[in-house]
Design a protein around this motif. Structure first.
Motif, mmCIF file in Angstrom:
data_model
loop_
_atom_site.group_PDB
_atom_site.id
_atom_site.type_symbol
_atom_site.label_atom_id
_atom_site.label_comp_id
_atom_site.label_asym_id
_atom_site.label_seq_id
_atom_site.Cartn_x
_atom_site.Cartn_y
_atom_site.Cartn_z
ATOM 1 N N SER A 266 35.498 6.903 40.784
ATOM 2 C CA SER A 266 34.378 6.358 41.547
ATOM 3 C C SER A 266 33.986 4.971 41.070
ATOM 4 C CB SER A 266 33.168 7.295 41.436
ATOM 5 O OG SER A 266 31.995 6.660 41.894
ATOM 6 N N GLY A 267 33.766 4.076 42.012
ATOM 7 C CA GLY A 267 33.279 2.747 41.667
ATOM 8 C C GLY A 267 31.904 2.791 41.041
ATOM 9 N N GLU A 268 31.075 3.741 41.454
ATOM 10 C CA GLU A 268 29.737 3.851 40.879
ATOM 11 C C GLU A 268 29.818 4.273 39.411
ATOM 12 O OE1 GLU A 268 25.700 3.502 40.533
ATOM 13 O OE2 GLU A 268 27.032 2.796 42.126
ATOM 14 N N THR A 269 30.775 5.147 39.086
ATOM 15 C CA THR A 269 30.975 5.519 37.680
ATOM 16 C C THR A 269 31.392 4.303 36.864
ATOM 17 O OG1 THR A 269 31.630 7.763 38.307
ATOM 18 C CG2 THR A 269 32.262 7.023 36.106
ATOM 19 N N LEU A 270 32.297 3.489 37.422
ATOM 20 C CA LEU A 270 32.740 2.281 36.721
ATOM 21 C C LEU A 270 31.579 1.302 36.542
ATOM 22 C CD1 LEU A 270 36.189 1.705 38.464
ATOM 23 C CD2 LEU A 270 35.775 2.559 36.149
ATOM 24 N N ARG A 271 30.717 1.209 37.532
ATOM 25 C CA ARG A 271 29.544 0.328 37.415
ATOM 26 C C ARG A 271 28.652 0.782 36.260
ATOM 27 N NH1 ARG A 271 24.475 1.291 39.665
ATOM 28 N NH2 ARG A 271 23.085 -0.516 39.512
ATOM 29 N N GLN A 272 28.407 2.074 36.186
ATOM 30 C CA GLN A 272 27.558 2.588 35.116
ATOM 31 C C GLN A 272 28.202 2.368 33.744
ATOM 32 O OE1 GLN A 272 24.498 3.671 35.341
ATOM 33 N NE2 GLN A 272 24.370 3.649 37.586
ATOM 34 N N LEU A 273 29.530 2.523 33.663
ATOM 35 C CA LEU A 273 30.223 2.277 32.395
ATOM 36 C C LEU A 273 30.108 0.810 31.991
ATOM 37 C CD1 LEU A 273 33.426 4.434 32.988
ATOM 38 C CD2 LEU A 273 31.673 4.841 31.235
ATOM 39 N N ALA A 274 30.228 -0.091 32.980
ATOM 40 C CA ALA A 274 30.093 -1.521 32.684
ATOM 41 C C ALA A 274 28.677 -1.841 32.223
ATOM 42 C CB ALA A 274 30.451 -2.347 33.912
ATOM 43 N N LEU A 275 27.676 -1.256 32.870
ATOM 44 C CA LEU A 275 26.285 -1.476 32.472
ATOM 45 C C LEU A 275 26.036 -0.962 31.056
ATOM 46 C CD1 LEU A 275 24.466 -0.473 35.783
ATOM 47 C CD2 LEU A 275 24.508 -2.764 34.763
ATOM 48 N N ALA A 276 26.795 0.080 30.678
ATOM 49 C CA ALA A 276 26.633 0.651 29.339
ATOM 50 C C ALA A 276 27.435 -0.099 28.283
ATOM 51 C CB ALA A 276 27.056 2.120 29.353
ATOM 52 N N GLY B 256 33.177 -11.059 22.893
ATOM 53 C CA GLY B 256 33.496 -12.411 23.340
ATOM 54 C C GLY B 256 33.769 -12.464 24.828
ATOM 55 N N THR B 257 33.765 -13.702 25.360
ATOM 56 C CA THR B 257 33.943 -13.921 26.791
ATOM 57 C C THR B 257 35.329 -14.486 27.080
ATOM 58 O OG1 THR B 257 31.575 -14.368 27.045
ATOM 59 C CG2 THR B 257 33.042 -15.134 28.816
ATOM 60 N N PRO B 258 36.144 -13.814 27.882
ATOM 61 C CA PRO B 258 37.468 -14.362 28.211
ATOM 62 C C PRO B 258 37.334 -15.629 29.051
ATOM 63 C CG PRO B 258 36.989 -12.440 29.562
ATOM 64 C CD PRO B 258 35.894 -12.530 28.555
ATOM 65 N N LYS B 259 38.131 -16.633 28.721
ATOM 66 C CA LYS B 259 38.092 -17.903 29.448
ATOM 67 C C LYS B 259 39.258 -18.045 30.419
ATOM 68 C CE LYS B 259 34.521 -19.216 27.024
ATOM 69 N NZ LYS B 259 33.174 -19.223 27.650
ATOM 70 N N MET B 260 40.303 -17.253 30.233
ATOM 71 C CA MET B 260 41.505 -17.292 31.076
ATOM 72 C C MET B 260 41.867 -15.860 31.465
ATOM 73 S SD MET B 260 42.575 -20.546 31.154
ATOM 74 C CE MET B 260 44.347 -20.482 31.456
ATOM 75 N N PRO B 261 42.452 -15.655 32.649
ATOM 76 C CA PRO B 261 42.856 -14.299 33.042
ATOM 77 C C PRO B 261 43.774 -13.638 32.021
ATOM 78 C CG PRO B 261 42.951 -15.758 34.936
ATOM 79 C CD PRO B 261 42.678 -16.630 33.742
ATOM 80 N N GLU B 262 44.640 -14.424 31.386
ATOM 81 C CA GLU B 262 45.573 -13.859 30.414
ATOM 82 C C GLU B 262 44.856 -13.233 29.209
ATOM 83 O OE1 GLU B 262 47.579 -16.586 33.075
ATOM 84 O OE2 GLU B 262 45.782 -16.807 31.828
ATOM 85 N N GLN B 263 43.640 -13.695 28.932
ATOM 86 C CA GLN B 263 42.897 -13.171 27.789
ATOM 87 C C GLN B 263 42.315 -11.777 28.036
ATOM 88 O OE1 GLN B 263 40.004 -16.227 26.971
ATOM 89 N NE2 GLN B 263 41.503 -17.620 26.061
ATOM 90 N N LEU B 264 42.345 -11.305 29.289
ATOM 91 C CA LEU B 264 41.826 -9.973 29.593
ATOM 92 C C LEU B 264 42.622 -8.886 28.882
ATOM 93 C CD1 LEU B 264 41.127 -10.292 33.421
ATOM 94 C CD2 LEU B 264 39.422 -10.089 31.601
ATOM 95 N N ALA B 265 43.875 -9.178 28.559
ATOM 96 C CA ALA B 265 44.718 -8.181 27.890
ATOM 97 C C ALA B 265 44.144 -7.754 26.546
ATOM 98 C CB ALA B 265 46.130 -8.734 27.707
ATOM 99 N N GLY B 266 43.316 -8.597 25.930
ATOM 100 C CA GLY B 266 42.729 -8.262 24.646
ATOM 101 C C GLY B 266 41.387 -7.574 24.758
ATOM 102 N N HIS B 267 41.003 -7.164 25.980
ATOM 103 C CA HIS B 267 39.690 -6.555 26.190
ATOM 104 C C HIS B 267 39.820 -5.127 26.706
ATOM 105 C CE1 HIS B 267 36.862 -9.985 25.650
ATOM 106 N NE2 HIS B 267 37.961 -10.699 25.877
ATOM 107 N N SER B 268 38.714 -4.413 26.643
ATOM 108 C CA SER B 268 38.631 -3.066 27.217
ATOM 109 C C SER B 268 38.371 -3.201 28.714
ATOM 110 C CB SER B 268 37.493 -2.280 26.554
ATOM 111 O OG SER B 268 37.322 -1.031 27.179
ATOM 112 N N LEU B 269 39.348 -2.805 29.520
ATOM 113 C CA LEU B 269 39.240 -2.955 30.965
ATOM 114 C C LEU B 269 38.918 -1.617 31.611
ATOM 115 C CD1 LEU B 269 42.290 -5.325 31.647
ATOM 116 C CD2 LEU B 269 39.934 -5.916 30.981
ATOM 117 N N LEU B 270 38.007 -1.659 32.561
ATOM 118 C CA LEU B 270 37.605 -0.463 33.298
ATOM 119 C C LEU B 270 38.226 -0.514 34.684
ATOM 120 C CD1 LEU B 270 33.781 -0.627 32.430
ATOM 121 C CD2 LEU B 270 35.612 0.494 31.128
#
Length: 293
Positions: free
Chosen positions: A222-232, A177-191
């Motif tokens: 590394s930011g590049e590692t985080l980018r690859q994780l997000a793409l995955a 799902g797509t978070p609509k408010m910043p507070e909803q990020l707490a329920g997601h996997s954050l990198l």
């Protein structure tokens, strides 16, 4: 009022030297001549820049302001002269450039071929350190640093700035799902970043301010590692525009919470020790890179 660069040089030299006699030695003039020049400058400005006694000198409030502007003007003149000299000459020799891997991959490597064609006698050595490296220890001539600077022993040149985006892959959003408010990020996997807490302060407006400090479920240095994780599809990430612009355009990453973005931009600086033997190589590289950014 007709102030020239000589007026500024005399004023700055007097301040830096501490006394009129010391300034006269640096300038190759008599002490009385320096004193008269300083008085003429104050007459032109119709204000006192220094309070002078037999033992000491102190800047007035107006003097403090004028000193800042004088240094900026003289610095700009020096840079302009150096740029013209570079265009007339042919820089050559080794030039070592260090940058975090995302900046190196997305902002330097794509332009290396053009730079080498323009300056074939410069031997580039490129290295990537995701942590701030000691320039002397690593034999580095130029380091590109993202974010606020703290090392005052280095000469710094602002190159550009980059927006930050909160992003996720379409696959991740379909599954979670797509978070609509910043507070909803707490329920997601954050990198997020390990060993770099400033990188985990996301530029999102919420009830408590304009920056949201997140706790990553998965961290990398590394930011590049985080980018690859997000793409995955491993989670939601906050990364600079310079490394994600192509992903956003191609739809590989989707911007989130754009209406809550505070608009904060990361500053991009080049830092180096002042070295006259390297100045041609450093200046031509920085001028080239700044044009590309």
């Amino acid at each position: 009022m007709d102030i020239n660069s000589d007026d500024l040089k005399i004023f700055v030299t007097v301040v830096d030297s501490g006394t009129l006699s010391a300034a006269s030695v640096h300038l190759g003039q008599t002490t009385s001549g320096v004193s008269r020049a300083l008085s003429r400058l104050e007459d032109k400005l119709a204000t006192s820049l220094l309070t002078r006694t037999t033992r000491r000198m102190e800047l007035t409030e107006e003097g403090e302001l004028f000193l800042q502007q004088s240094r900026a003007i003289l610095g700009a003149m020096e840079l302009a002269e150096e740029t013209i000299r570079i265009r007339r000459q042919k820089p050559a020799g080794r030039l070592s450039v260090d940058a975090a891997s995302p900046f190196m991959l997305h902002c330097v490597v794509p332009h290396v071929a053009e730079f080498r064609a323009l300056y074939p006698d410069i031997r580039l050595e490129l290295s990537s350190n995701d942590q701030i490296a000691d320039l002397i220890e690593h034999r580095t001539d130029i380091a590109i640093r993202i974010g606020a600077l703290s090392d005052s022993t280095l000469h710094a040149r602002a190159l550009s700035s980059s927006a930050l985006h909160v992003l996720a892959s379409p696959d991740y959003l379909r599954r979670h799902g797509t978070p609509k408010m910043p507070e909803q990020l707490a329920g997601h996997s954050l990198l997020g970043f390990s060993h770099y807490e400033l990188g985990n302060a996301w530029p999102l407006r919420h009830d408590d301010g304009n920056s949201l400090q997140v706790t990553p479920a998965l961290a990398a240095s590394s930011g590049e590692t985080l980018r690859q994780l997000a793409l995955a599809g491993q989670g939601i990430v906050c990364l600079a525009d310079f490394m994600t612009r192509a992903d956003i355009k191609a739809g590989r990453l989707v911007p989130l919470l754009a209406s809550f973005n505070s608009g904060y931009r990361q500053q991009i600086h080049a830092v180096y020790y002042r070295n006259t033997q390297l100045s041609q190589r450093i200046s031509c590289f920085l001028e080239f890179l700044q044009q590309k950014l």
